[in-house]
Design a protein around this motif. Structure first.
Motif, mmCIF file in Angstrom:
data_model
loop_
_atom_site.group_PDB
_atom_site.id
_atom_site.type_symbol
_atom_site.label_atom_id
_atom_site.label_comp_id
_atom_site.label_asym_id
_atom_site.label_seq_id
_atom_site.Cartn_x
_atom_site.Cartn_y
_atom_site.Cartn_z
ATOM 1 N N ALA A 82 0.826 -1.208 0.000
ATOM 2 C CA ALA A 82 0.000 0.000 0.000
ATOM 3 C C ALA A 82 0.860 1.257 0.000
ATOM 4 C CB ALA A 82 -0.924 -0.012 1.221
ATOM 5 N N ALA A 134 -4.916 -2.317 0.576
ATOM 6 C CA ALA A 134 -4.166 -3.455 0.055
ATOM 7 C C ALA A 134 -4.653 -4.705 0.781
ATOM 8 C CB ALA A 134 -2.667 -3.275 0.255
ATOM 9 N N LEU A 158 -4.650 -4.092 -4.748
ATOM 10 C CA LEU A 158 -4.776 -2.711 -4.294
ATOM 11 C C LEU A 158 -6.113 -2.141 -4.740
ATOM 12 C CD1 LEU A 158 -1.286 -1.538 -5.613
ATOM 13 C CD2 LEU A 158 -1.791 -2.179 -3.241
ATOM 14 N N LEU A 181 4.763 -4.688 -6.909
ATOM 15 C CA LEU A 181 3.598 -5.488 -6.534
ATOM 16 C C LEU A 181 3.801 -6.950 -6.934
ATOM 17 C CD1 LEU A 181 0.775 -5.321 -5.272
ATOM 18 C CD2 LEU A 181 -0.151 -4.907 -7.569
#
Length: 239
Positions: free
Chosen positions: A35, A43, A127, A143
């Protein structure tokens, strides 16, 4: 074939649902980091079951479970790469989706599939944002890397859980065997004592053996033989 793969995937999901995700702070740290680095308010780590989407670790959104039919994760697990939706209201897959048009009003979504070593995709590290948005190429790589760390940690925790259960089973089996040995050793002594007593009686009687005493010795010997077989059989069952 597709149904078989889905069945295998669901079996794997159920195995990983057994993990205590709150026990390992590393899961929460990964979600918080995702996040922060991707600059998004929400997240989550999710696992997609047959009918529901489990949110096992969250930041910015307090929800434990969502219907599979409205989840974004159902689309994430269909591909190996990231799924990025810059504006959900412009994506027809989410027309009338309550996650978009009511609380929590998701307008942006990015999800990396959680792919275990077998190749099965169990869920996502994802997310949310309440407004249309995007993530940079570096954030996309971040990510993806973090999602791999999640699956690595999940598989490590599952291995530890299975090992702990196996050790507990071995310890329980050993304890059972000790109890059996203690109990049976007492039971064996009784026919042995009887046999030795009869032998001593025979010796004291100048080896004059009558049929009744022979039958008593035979009975005691058969009793001993039965006890020994019982120990062997019970030990096999426990192992």
């Amino acid at each position: 074939m597709l149904q078989q793969q889905e069945n295998e995937r669901l079996e794997a999901v159920h195995r990983f649902l057994a993990l205590d995700y709150d026990k390992s702070r590393e899961f929460q740290e990964i979600v918080d980091l995702a996040a922060e680095l991707c600059e998004k308010p929400v997240a989550m780590i999710t696992l997609l079951d047959k009918d529901v989407n489990w949110t096992k670790v969250t930041k910015g959104l307090d929800v434990a479970v969502m219907p599979r039919e409205t989840s974004f994760c159902q689309f994430t697990i269909q591909q190996n790469e990231l799924l990025i939706i810059n504006d959900t209201e412009k994506d027809h897959r989410f027309d009338d989706n309550p996650l978009v048009y009511s609380d929590p009003h998701v307008r942006f979504y990015a999800g990396a599939p959680l792919t275990i070593k077998s190749g099965l995709r169990l869920g996502s590290l994802c997310l949310f944002d309440g407004k249309p948005n995007t993530i940079t190429e570096l954030q996309q790589k971040t990510l993806t890397i973090l999602s791999r760390q999640v699956t690595f940690l999940m598989e490590l925790e599952l291995s530890y859980l299975l090992l702990s259960k196996h050790v507990a089973e071995i310890e329980a089996s050993n304890e059972s065997l000790r109890k059996i040995a203690h109990m049976q050793s007492h039971d064996i002594r009784q026919p042995l004592t009887s046999i030795m007593g009869l032998i001593n009686t025979i010796k004291a009687d100048d080896y004059v053996i009558d049929k009744e005493r022979l039958l008593m010795i035979e009975e005691a010997a058969n009793d001993l033989d039965g006890k020994i077989h019982a120990i062997v059989n019970e030990t096999r069952v426990k192992n």
